[in-house]
Design a protein around this motif. Sequence first.
Motif, mmCIF file in Angstrom:
data_model
loop_
_atom_site.group_PDB
_atom_site.id
_atom_site.type_symbol
_atom_site.label_atom_id
_atom_site.label_comp_id
_atom_site.label_asym_id
_atom_site.label_seq_id
_atom_site.Cartn_x
_atom_site.Cartn_y
_atom_site.Cartn_z
ATOM 1 N N GLN A 250 -25.369 3.515 -51.141
ATOM 2 C CA GLN A 250 -24.537 4.530 -50.716
ATOM 3 C C GLN A 250 -23.233 3.767 -50.388
ATOM 4 O OE1 GLN A 250 -27.454 6.138 -47.704
ATOM 5 N NE2 GLN A 250 -27.185 8.261 -48.829
ATOM 6 N N VAL A 251 -23.328 2.365 -49.662
ATOM 7 C CA VAL A 251 -22.050 1.859 -49.512
ATOM 8 C C VAL A 251 -21.220 1.544 -50.660
ATOM 9 C CG1 VAL A 251 -21.099 -0.321 -48.602
ATOM 10 C CG2 VAL A 251 -22.730 0.895 -47.249
ATOM 11 N N ALA A 252 -21.898 1.148 -51.662
ATOM 12 C CA ALA A 252 -21.519 1.013 -53.174
ATOM 13 C C ALA A 252 -20.867 1.930 -53.522
ATOM 14 C CB ALA A 252 -22.646 0.165 -53.904
ATOM 15 N N ALA A 253 -21.528 3.288 -53.408
ATOM 16 C CA ALA A 253 -20.906 4.446 -54.131
ATOM 17 C C ALA A 253 -19.472 4.820 -53.147
ATOM 18 C CB ALA A 253 -21.938 5.697 -53.764
ATOM 19 N N VAL A 254 -19.580 4.711 -51.948
ATOM 20 C CA VAL A 254 -18.332 4.615 -51.351
ATOM 21 C C VAL A 254 -16.893 3.799 -51.770
ATOM 22 C CG1 VAL A 254 -16.815 4.542 -49.095
ATOM 23 C CG2 VAL A 254 -19.298 5.584 -49.067
ATOM 24 N N ARG A 255 -17.565 2.559 -52.096
ATOM 25 C CA ARG A 255 -16.481 1.609 -52.469
ATOM 26 C C ARG A 255 -16.088 2.023 -53.866
ATOM 27 N NH1 ARG A 255 -13.156 -1.090 -50.317
ATOM 28 N NH2 ARG A 255 -14.817 -2.081 -48.852
ATOM 29 N N ALA A 256 -16.889 2.346 -54.609
ATOM 30 C CA ALA A 256 -16.421 2.957 -56.188
ATOM 31 C C ALA A 256 -15.746 4.165 -56.227
ATOM 32 C CB ALA A 256 -17.801 3.251 -57.060
ATOM 33 N N ALA A 257 -15.681 4.823 -55.196
ATOM 34 C CA ALA A 257 -14.772 6.205 -54.890
ATOM 35 C C ALA A 257 -13.546 5.705 -54.424
ATOM 36 C CB ALA A 257 -15.413 7.177 -54.042
ATOM 37 N N LEU A 258 -13.555 4.606 -53.526
ATOM 38 C CA LEU A 258 -12.242 4.048 -53.167
ATOM 39 C C LEU A 258 -11.402 3.377 -54.116
ATOM 40 C CD1 LEU A 258 -13.457 2.514 -49.627
ATOM 41 C CD2 LEU A 258 -11.808 4.620 -49.895
ATOM 42 N N LEU A 259 -12.255 2.451 -55.195
ATOM 43 C CA LEU A 259 -11.480 1.993 -56.055
ATOM 44 C C LEU A 259 -10.845 2.964 -57.248
ATOM 45 C CD1 LEU A 259 -13.915 -1.158 -56.377
ATOM 46 C CD2 LEU A 259 -11.519 -1.350 -55.567
ATOM 47 N N ARG A 260 -11.676 3.944 -57.215
ATOM 48 C CA ARG A 260 -11.246 5.035 -58.114
ATOM 49 C C ARG A 260 -9.950 5.527 -57.843
ATOM 50 N NH1 ARG A 260 -14.492 6.624 -62.024
ATOM 51 N NH2 ARG A 260 -16.305 5.973 -60.778
ATOM 52 N N LEU A 261 -9.680 5.916 -56.665
ATOM 53 C CA LEU A 261 -8.464 6.325 -56.167
ATOM 54 C C LEU A 261 -7.478 5.203 -56.001
ATOM 55 C CD1 LEU A 261 -9.603 7.968 -52.417
ATOM 56 C CD2 LEU A 261 -8.989 9.112 -54.693
ATOM 57 N N ASP A 262 -7.491 4.036 -55.851
ATOM 58 C CA ASP A 262 -6.794 2.779 -55.773
ATOM 59 C C ASP A 262 -7.462 1.473 -56.088
ATOM 60 O OD1 ASP A 262 -4.590 1.142 -55.014
ATOM 61 O OD2 ASP A 262 -3.625 2.751 -54.165
ATOM 62 N N PRO A 263 -6.949 0.677 -57.034
ATOM 63 C CA PRO A 263 -7.684 -0.695 -57.290
ATOM 64 C C PRO A 263 -7.474 -1.592 -56.305
ATOM 65 C CG PRO A 263 -5.801 -0.210 -58.772
ATOM 66 C CD PRO A 263 -6.009 1.121 -58.102
ATOM 67 N N THR A 264 -6.455 -1.466 -55.104
ATOM 68 C CA THR A 264 -6.208 -2.178 -54.039
ATOM 69 C C THR A 264 -7.197 -1.825 -52.821
ATOM 70 O OG1 THR A 264 -4.579 -0.830 -52.987
ATOM 71 C CG2 THR A 264 -3.820 -2.064 -54.819
ATOM 72 N N PHE A 265 -8.010 -0.872 -53.031
ATOM 73 C CA PHE A 265 -8.905 -0.470 -51.973
ATOM 74 C C PHE A 265 -10.279 -1.334 -52.084
ATOM 75 C CE2 PHE A 265 -6.998 4.211 -51.537
ATOM 76 C CZ PHE A 265 -5.864 3.664 -50.988
ATOM 77 N N THR A 266 -10.028 -2.795 -52.078
ATOM 78 C CA THR A 266 -11.022 -3.527 -52.272
ATOM 79 C C THR A 266 -11.683 -3.704 -50.918
ATOM 80 O OG1 THR A 266 -9.693 -5.479 -51.979
ATOM 81 C CG2 THR A 266 -9.840 -4.710 -54.208
ATOM 82 N N GLU A 267 -12.766 -4.813 -50.827
ATOM 83 C CA GLU A 267 -13.300 -5.142 -49.733
ATOM 84 C C GLU A 267 -12.466 -5.926 -48.784
ATOM 85 O OE1 GLU A 267 -15.703 -5.320 -46.519
ATOM 86 O OE2 GLU A 267 -16.133 -4.201 -48.148
ATOM 87 N N ASP A 268 -11.464 -6.743 -49.400
ATOM 88 C CA ASP A 268 -10.533 -7.500 -48.546
ATOM 89 C C ASP A 268 -9.268 -6.498 -48.124
ATOM 90 O OD1 ASP A 268 -12.023 -9.823 -48.819
ATOM 91 O OD2 ASP A 268 -10.854 -10.330 -50.710
ATOM 92 N N GLY A 269 -9.132 -5.799 -48.933
ATOM 93 C CA GLY A 269 -7.994 -4.657 -48.755
ATOM 94 C C GLY A 269 -8.253 -3.580 -47.578
ATOM 95 N N LEU A 270 -9.266 -2.936 -47.864
ATOM 96 C CA LEU A 270 -9.610 -2.074 -46.779
ATOM 97 C C LEU A 270 -11.205 -2.198 -46.941
ATOM 98 C CD1 LEU A 270 -8.776 0.643 -45.803
ATOM 99 C CD2 LEU A 270 -9.451 2.058 -47.752
ATOM 100 N N PRO A 271 -11.765 -2.869 -45.853
ATOM 101 C CA PRO A 271 -13.073 -2.952 -45.578
ATOM 102 C C PRO A 271 -13.732 -1.622 -44.990
ATOM 103 C CG PRO A 271 -11.696 -4.538 -44.156
ATOM 104 C CD PRO A 271 -10.935 -3.706 -44.941
ATOM 105 N N ILE A 272 -15.094 -1.617 -45.452
ATOM 106 C CA ILE A 272 -15.849 -0.318 -44.862
ATOM 107 C C ILE A 272 -16.647 -0.736 -43.477
ATOM 108 C CG2 ILE A 272 -17.796 1.035 -45.743
ATOM 109 C CD1 ILE A 272 -16.912 0.952 -48.535
ATOM 110 N N VAL A 273 -16.611 0.371 -42.857
ATOM 111 C CA VAL A 273 -17.238 0.162 -41.582
ATOM 112 C C VAL A 273 -18.189 1.648 -41.537
ATOM 113 C CG1 VAL A 273 -17.324 0.336 -38.867
ATOM 114 C CG2 VAL A 273 -15.785 -1.100 -40.206
ATOM 115 N N VAL A 274 -19.400 1.238 -41.159
ATOM 116 C CA VAL A 274 -20.299 2.495 -41.096
ATOM 117 C C VAL A 274 -20.240 3.042 -39.668
ATOM 118 C CG1 VAL A 274 -22.807 3.411 -41.278
ATOM 119 C CG2 VAL A 274 -21.879 1.746 -42.992
ATOM 120 N N GLY A 275 -19.646 4.133 -39.325
ATOM 121 C CA GLY A 275 -19.198 4.543 -38.137
ATOM 122 C C GLY A 275 -20.622 5.170 -37.379
ATOM 123 N N GLU A 276 -21.452 5.755 -38.209
ATOM 124 C CA GLU A 276 -22.703 6.219 -37.419
ATOM 125 C C GLU A 276 -23.851 5.873 -38.622
ATOM 126 O OE1 GLU A 276 -22.441 10.192 -36.448
ATOM 127 O OE2 GLU A 276 -20.698 10.151 -35.616
#
Length: 423
Positions: A250-276
């Motif tokens: 599920q985290v990988a799916a969110v990352r893929a969706a972010l990269l689809r919006l913008d290739p700069t939304f990488t793990e380094d550029g925009l880390p994912i935090v699971v809020g709940e």
Amino acid sequence: FFSFPFLSFMMLKTRVIHVVTLLALQFCNTAAWVGVNFAVQECPNPPTPAEAANTFTDAYAAFRRYKTFIYDAAYLSALQAVGATHVMVGIPNEELAGISNNANSQANAIVNALKPFAQDMELSIAVGTQPLAPWWNGVFAPHLVGALTNLRQALRDAGLKDSIKVTVPFVYNMLAVSYPPADGAFSSEYGNMIHVISRMLRDDGSTFTVNIYPWFTYRANPQDISLDYALLKDEHTVGGVTYENLMMVQVAAVRAALLRLDPTFTEDGLPIVVGETGWPTAGHVDATVRNANTYIRNVVRLGNDGKINLYLFEAFDEELKQALPGTLQDSVEEKNFGLMYENGTPKFSLLALKYSGDCDLEGGGKEITFFCQYQDVVMEYCYKCFVPPAHEVIICDGWTEEEIRAQCNSPVPLPSPSPDPDL
């Protein structure tokens, strides 16, 4: 290694595998963290925030990061007093319109309320609680970007833009495509808005926060999602990629969706935090303490392995919580996500939630001989850990030194500290 005459070899062996790894990484991995959502507003006879914080940390001392749903100074003072180092402070959805429409006045008031606590704790601001979730029927969407913009400006005006970051807790089902994970994509309804918000978060050096519950994925798709997969016990291979478990899919799916919006939304550029994330202990045949214990153990391991930063949901059961219309929520389940019952009794005995500090892991765990009255005992995977405020403990094979000595110095078997090897 040698076992106690009255303890099974397999029990200790299991504890080596399941407990010590968790514990050691909780202490020593500074690159990742696990926090907890903290609230008592929906308890029928709520304790004060200070009482709740003390009760919680007495049972689960490992936590230093917390997330709240309101910016009440009583909560921040209580968490500060029990040693919190980081707090993500929530702003209720109902306040977004006022923050967006009233220029910077309300945003400034919020920032000024947080400012005294920013000296001793690292703070961030969660703008709303899943404000774009479909069950809100778009009510909060028109105010989200404006509220975020005004809060960012208020932080700049207060000289806090580098020390207090803003984020937005999104709901996982904002994804229109989540499987296979490489094809992840956000809903077209809010894709542009998520893109705009994510650019702000990236530019600020903040995080993309998303709430992910494998429990609800399992409830929605029991024919495709097995219980063990939802409990993060099974891996999954798709598209030639093997994922450790459902959470990582599920985290990988969110990352893929972010990269689809913008290739700069990488793990380094925009880390994912699971809020709940969490698992209920009542309301469904699979909502049990045992299953919740397994889920919590496995998801905490992901955090401690440095694979994802996350906040568990939640500190206490809350009897007054209700299921939201149009969701998979069940009212009984919703009341029972706590790590503790409402009366302050802890549900779980996971050592990774009990201890916090630094450990000497040199050599991957040392062997120690305990010289006992009835039998000398050799324990493997021993770690000397410093636990605040100022004492050391030794943990071996998931046992504290005190527990080991009590067992080996007793002429008769004593109850195991954790009869269930999963605990």
